[in-house]
Design an enzyme around this catalytic site. Sequence first.
Site, PDB file in Angstrom:
ATOM      1  N   ARG A 168       0.866  -1.169   0.000  1.00 55.55           N
ATOM      2  CA  ARG A 168       0.000   0.000   0.000  1.00 55.55           C
ATOM      3  C   ARG A 168       0.905   1.221   0.000  1.00 55.55           C
ATOM      4  O   ARG A 168       2.077   1.140   0.383  1.00 55.55           O
ATOM      5  CB  ARG A 168      -0.949   0.036   1.197  1.00 55.55           C
ATOM      6  CG  ARG A 168      -0.355  -0.534   2.447  1.00 55.55           C
ATOM      7  CD  ARG A 168      -1.172  -0.325   3.673  1.00 55.55           C
ATOM      8  NE  ARG A 168      -0.238   0.118   4.724  1.00 55.55           N
ATOM      9  CZ  ARG A 168      -0.092   1.339   5.140  1.00 55.55           C
ATOM     10  NH1 ARG A 168      -0.862   2.306   4.677  1.00 55.55           N
ATOM     11  NH2 ARG A 168       0.807   1.650   6.034  1.00 55.55           N
ATOM     12  N   ARG A 172      -2.714  10.654   1.704  1.00 56.22           N
ATOM     13  CA  ARG A 172      -3.462  11.366   2.733  1.00 56.22           C
ATOM     14  C   ARG A 172      -4.176  12.559   2.120  1.00 56.22           C
ATOM     15  O   ARG A 172      -3.534  13.366   1.462  1.00 56.22           O
ATOM     16  CB  ARG A 172      -2.416  11.899   3.711  1.00 56.22           C
ATOM     17  CG  ARG A 172      -2.757  11.665   5.123  1.00 56.22           C
ATOM     18  CD  ARG A 172      -1.653  12.211   5.959  1.00 56.22           C
ATOM     19  NE  ARG A 172      -0.906  11.132   6.593  1.00 56.22           N
ATOM     20  CZ  ARG A 172       0.276  11.312   7.135  1.00 56.22           C
ATOM     21  NH1 ARG A 172       0.876  12.480   7.070  1.00 56.22           N
ATOM     22  NH2 ARG A 172       0.872  10.306   7.727  1.00 56.22           N
ATOM     23  N   ARG A 242      20.033  -5.959   0.900  1.00 57.60           N
ATOM     24  CA  ARG A 242      20.459  -4.743   0.197  1.00 57.60           C
ATOM     25  C   ARG A 242      21.336  -3.971   1.165  1.00 57.60           C
ATOM     26  O   ARG A 242      21.106  -3.966   2.387  1.00 57.60           O
ATOM     27  CB  ARG A 242      19.263  -3.873  -0.208  1.00 57.60           C
ATOM     28  CG  ARG A 242      18.383  -4.466  -1.271  1.00 57.60           C
ATOM     29  CD  ARG A 242      19.028  -4.514  -2.639  1.00 57.60           C
ATOM     30  NE  ARG A 242      19.249  -3.193  -3.199  1.00 57.60           N
ATOM     31  CZ  ARG A 242      20.046  -2.946  -4.241  1.00 57.60           C
ATOM     32  NH1 ARG A 242      20.720  -3.936  -4.821  1.00 57.60           N
ATOM     33  NH2 ARG A 242      20.190  -1.720  -4.709  1.00 57.60           N
ATOM     34  N   ARG A 273      18.949   9.744  -1.103  1.00 63.18           N
ATOM     35  CA  ARG A 273      18.562  10.872  -0.257  1.00 63.18           C
ATOM     36  C   ARG A 273      19.780  11.568   0.317  1.00 63.18           C
ATOM     37  O   ARG A 273      20.883  11.009   0.350  1.00 63.18           O
ATOM     38  CB  ARG A 273      17.603  10.454   0.849  1.00 63.18           C
ATOM     39  CG  ARG A 273      17.967   9.198   1.598  1.00 63.18           C
ATOM     40  CD  ARG A 273      16.854   8.839   2.568  1.00 63.18           C
ATOM     41  NE  ARG A 273      17.351   7.983   3.630  1.00 63.18           N
ATOM     42  CZ  ARG A 273      16.709   7.688   4.742  1.00 63.18           C
ATOM     43  NH1 ARG A 273      15.518   8.189   4.960  1.00 63.18           N
ATOM     44  NH2 ARG A 273      17.237   6.902   5.642  1.00 63.18           N
ATOM     45  N   GLU A 293      23.139   9.078   0.528  1.00 67.10           N
ATOM     46  CA  GLU A 293      22.916   7.649   0.737  1.00 67.10           C
ATOM     47  C   GLU A 293      22.779   6.948  -0.617  1.00 67.10           C
ATOM     48  O   GLU A 293      21.904   7.295  -1.405  1.00 67.10           O
ATOM     49  CB  GLU A 293      21.608   7.521   1.530  1.00 67.10           C
ATOM     50  CG  GLU A 293      21.528   6.339   2.422  1.00 67.10           C
ATOM     51  CD  GLU A 293      20.317   6.435   3.340  1.00 67.10           C
ATOM     52  OE1 GLU A 293      20.336   7.242   4.291  1.00 67.10           O
ATOM     53  OE2 GLU A 293      19.340   5.708   3.089  1.00 67.10           O
ATOM     54  N   TYR A 341      12.978  -6.705   8.510  1.00 66.30           N
ATOM     55  CA  TYR A 341      13.172  -5.281   8.775  1.00 66.30           C
ATOM     56  C   TYR A 341      12.311  -4.927   9.981  1.00 66.30           C
ATOM     57  O   TYR A 341      11.105  -5.153   9.971  1.00 66.30           O
ATOM     58  CB  TYR A 341      12.771  -4.397   7.570  1.00 66.30           C
ATOM     59  CG  TYR A 341      12.937  -2.950   7.959  1.00 66.30           C
ATOM     60  CD1 TYR A 341      14.170  -2.324   7.851  1.00 66.30           C
ATOM     61  CD2 TYR A 341      11.880  -2.243   8.528  1.00 66.30           C
ATOM     62  CE1 TYR A 341      14.347  -1.023   8.289  1.00 66.30           C
ATOM     63  CE2 TYR A 341      12.055  -0.948   8.965  1.00 66.30           C
ATOM     64  CZ  TYR A 341      13.287  -0.344   8.842  1.00 66.30           C
ATOM     65  OH  TYR A 341      13.466   0.937   9.293  1.00 66.30           O
ATOM     66  N   ASP A 343      11.418  -1.768  12.722  1.00 63.70           N
ATOM     67  CA  ASP A 343      11.643  -0.432  13.268  1.00 63.70           C
ATOM     68  C   ASP A 343      12.114  -0.577  14.716  1.00 63.70           C
ATOM     69  O   ASP A 343      11.924  -1.619  15.338  1.00 63.70           O
ATOM     70  CB  ASP A 343      10.354   0.394  13.206  1.00 63.70           C
ATOM     71  CG  ASP A 343      10.155   1.023  11.836  1.00 63.70           C
ATOM     72  OD1 ASP A 343      11.163   1.365  11.192  1.00 63.70           O
ATOM     73  OD2 ASP A 343       8.998   1.182  11.417  1.00 63.70           O
TER      74      ASP A 343
HETATM   75  P1  FAD Z   1      21.604  -3.927  15.023  1.00 65.53           P
HETATM   76  O1  FAD Z   1      21.397  -2.507  15.402  1.00 65.53           O
HETATM   77  O2  FAD Z   1      22.100  -4.183  13.656  1.00 65.53           O
HETATM   78  O3  FAD Z   1      22.548  -4.619  16.065  1.00 65.53           O
HETATM   79  C1  FAD Z   1      23.161  -5.884  15.827  1.00 65.53           C
HETATM   80  C2  FAD Z   1      24.572  -5.820  16.366  1.00 65.53           C
HETATM   81  O4  FAD Z   1      25.154  -7.116  16.316  1.00 65.53           O
HETATM   82  C3  FAD Z   1      25.476  -4.917  15.530  1.00 65.53           C
HETATM   83  O5  FAD Z   1      26.061  -3.932  16.360  1.00 65.53           O
HETATM   84  C4  FAD Z   1      26.534  -5.867  14.959  1.00 65.53           C
HETATM   85  O6  FAD Z   1      27.818  -5.276  14.881  1.00 65.53           O
HETATM   86  C5  FAD Z   1      26.508  -6.987  15.990  1.00 65.53           C
HETATM   87  N1  FAD Z   1      26.979  -8.262  15.445  1.00 65.53           N
HETATM   88  C6  FAD Z   1      26.549  -8.895  14.323  1.00 65.53           C
HETATM   89  N2  FAD Z   1      27.232 -10.039  14.127  1.00 65.53           N
HETATM   90  C7  FAD Z   1      28.117 -10.143  15.166  1.00 65.53           C
HETATM   91  C8  FAD Z   1      29.091 -11.097  15.516  1.00 65.53           C
HETATM   92  N3  FAD Z   1      29.330 -12.174  14.751  1.00 65.53           N
HETATM   93  N4  FAD Z   1      29.838 -10.895  16.629  1.00 65.53           N
HETATM   94  C9  FAD Z   1      29.634  -9.794  17.403  1.00 65.53           C
HETATM   95  N5  FAD Z   1      28.712  -8.845  17.104  1.00 65.53           N
HETATM   96  C10 FAD Z   1      27.958  -9.016  16.006  1.00 65.53           C
HETATM   97  N6  FAD Z   1      14.041   2.277  12.723  1.00 65.53           N
HETATM   98  C11 FAD Z   1      13.208   3.234  13.180  1.00 65.53           C
HETATM   99  O7  FAD Z   1      12.413   2.993  14.078  1.00 65.53           O
HETATM  100  N7  FAD Z   1      13.276   4.516  12.669  1.00 65.53           N
HETATM  101  C12 FAD Z   1      14.140   4.870  11.686  1.00 65.53           C
HETATM  102  O8  FAD Z   1      14.151   6.026  11.257  1.00 65.53           O
HETATM  103  C13 FAD Z   1      15.008   3.853  11.169  1.00 65.53           C
HETATM  104  N8  FAD Z   1      15.878   4.156  10.197  1.00 65.53           N
HETATM  105  C14 FAD Z   1      16.662   3.163   9.675  1.00 65.53           C
HETATM  106  C15 FAD Z   1      17.534   3.489   8.639  1.00 65.53           C
HETATM  107  C16 FAD Z   1      18.332   2.507   8.073  1.00 65.53           C
HETATM  108  C17 FAD Z   1      19.243   2.856   6.955  1.00 65.53           C
HETATM  109  C18 FAD Z   1      18.237   1.171   8.546  1.00 65.53           C
HETATM  110  C19 FAD Z   1      19.036   0.075   7.916  1.00 65.53           C
HETATM  111  C20 FAD Z   1      17.410   0.854   9.611  1.00 65.53           C
HETATM  112  C21 FAD Z   1      16.617   1.842  10.183  1.00 65.53           C
HETATM  113  N9  FAD Z   1      15.771   1.562  11.258  1.00 65.53           N
HETATM  114  C22 FAD Z   1      14.930   2.543  11.739  1.00 65.53           C
HETATM  115  C23 FAD Z   1      15.753   0.217  11.894  1.00 65.53           C
HETATM  116  C24 FAD Z   1      16.747   0.108  13.065  1.00 65.53           C
HETATM  117  O9  FAD Z   1      18.049   0.335  12.590  1.00 65.53           O
HETATM  118  C25 FAD Z   1      16.631  -1.292  13.683  1.00 65.53           C
HETATM  119  O10 FAD Z   1      15.356  -1.433  14.240  1.00 65.53           O
HETATM  120  C26 FAD Z   1      17.657  -1.585  14.794  1.00 65.53           C
HETATM  121  O11 FAD Z   1      18.946  -1.234  14.441  1.00 65.53           O
HETATM  122  C27 FAD Z   1      17.625  -3.056  15.100  1.00 65.53           C
HETATM  123  O12 FAD Z   1      18.433  -3.358  16.210  1.00 65.53           O
HETATM  124  P2  FAD Z   1      19.131  -4.780  16.311  1.00 65.53           P
HETATM  125  O13 FAD Z   1      19.721  -4.877  17.666  1.00 65.53           O
HETATM  126  O14 FAD Z   1      18.188  -5.849  15.885  1.00 65.53           O
HETATM  127  O15 FAD Z   1      20.238  -4.763  15.167  1.00 65.53           O
END
Ligand code: FAD
Length: 359
Positions: A168, A172, A242, A273, A293, A341, A343
């Site tokens: 979708r 708005r 990606r 962007r 980016e 993915y 948030d």
């Molecule tokens: P991560 O933040 O990726 O943490 C995982 C960690 O594990 C990393 O630090 C990595 O280094 C570590 N790791 C991985 N493998 C290993 C290993 N083998 N040994 C040791 N360490 C390891 N969300 C929003 O709500 N608002 C936004 O505006 C938004 N913008 C975004 C923009 C982008 C470009 C992207 C990609 C995501 C965005 N998000 C946003 C989503 C947000 O980034 C995620 O929700 C969040 O980072 C997820 O947290 P996580 O702990 O699952 O993963």
Amino acid sequence: MYDYLVVGAGLFGAVFAREAARVGKKCLVIDKRAHAGGNLYCESAEGINIHKYGAHIFHTSDSEVWDYINQFAEFNRYTNAPVANFKGEIYNLPFNMNTFYKLWGTASPDEAKRMIDSQRGSISEPKNLEEQAISLVGADIYEKLIKGYTEKQWGRRCEELPAFIIKRLPVRFTYDNNYFNDRYQGVPIGGYNQIFDRLLGDCDVALETDYFTHRGMKAKKTVYTGMIDEFFGCEFGPLEYRSLSFETETLDTQNFQGNAVVNYTSGDVPFTRIIEHKHFEFGDQPKTVITREYPKAWQKGDEPYYPVNDKANTERYLKYQALAKNERNVIFGGRLGSYRYYDMWRVIREALDMARREL
Ligand code: FAD
């Protein structure tokens, strides 16, 4: 011996570790990067917090999650209202009455609806993303604001992309540029790092420590937030992502683009962007820092930013998920452990729910 070895000091790992430490569990949190915070990590330059792994705006309608995160930082009133630049023309996003007025001079919702309806055609079963987008919002919005941006994001032409990518499109019929519909929204004043300092305050933390080169680390249980396929040696083949590359530049001007987020929606500009970081915190520093980016295909060694949840990858993920269920002492979580993915609010919700079940 630690109760929990938490692999990954991102949001999932840090929230879980904090909840475990709060009930007296001993946790070691490791991360292969040189900093905690995962993709929320901020670097400081010119007195501005730079969102190093892409712009992060916190938004949620989950009041428990909002109250939770507000314990660790004070949030400002930042509202995400990105604008699109199509060949020098500026349009408000998400698609709303301001966008429609700029496109067609339509001042009332009925006029705008009629204009969109007249451009939708009669596609009943869209065969690809192009047909899907046109059937939802009409040809003009598709051509100017969706086509080029989406093709850059996915590295493929919209005619070759499956329709399901766009289920979708937010349209708005009010003059409201707020991108999100959530109840709560903002950016932490002073950046995201303080949140991780506080979440991890009662845990041991080892940075620049890759789980796979330190696999002998002993703990009663492991919470793994890295890539699920990597955990199993990619035995069913690697999952596809990606990736992005970022080009960051300091400019000797106070205000470069007047907004934190400007999307470049035409195909002839290579980036998707430009982020001007100071605007997330209403900064008035004399200089500014911007980041362009560029989307790109993911290869081993690149940051895996967005999972490609198509049929082949979903089937492959399900095989890994089945193996994960047999790992009795390992909990898989976070965006990489779940190949989703998420948030930020959703990651906190999952980590809190997981902690409740586990602790
Ligand atoms: P991560 O933040 O990726 O943490 C995982 C960690 O594990 C990393 O630090 C990595 O280094 C570590 N790791 C991985 N493998 C290993 C290993 N083998 N040994 C040791 N360490 C390891 N969300 C929003 O709500 N608002 C936004 O505006 C938004 N913008 C975004 C923009 C982008 C470009 C992207 C990609 C995501 C965005 N998000 C946003 C989503 C947000 O980034 C995620 O929700 C969040 O980072 C997820 O947290 P996580 O702990 O699952 O993963």
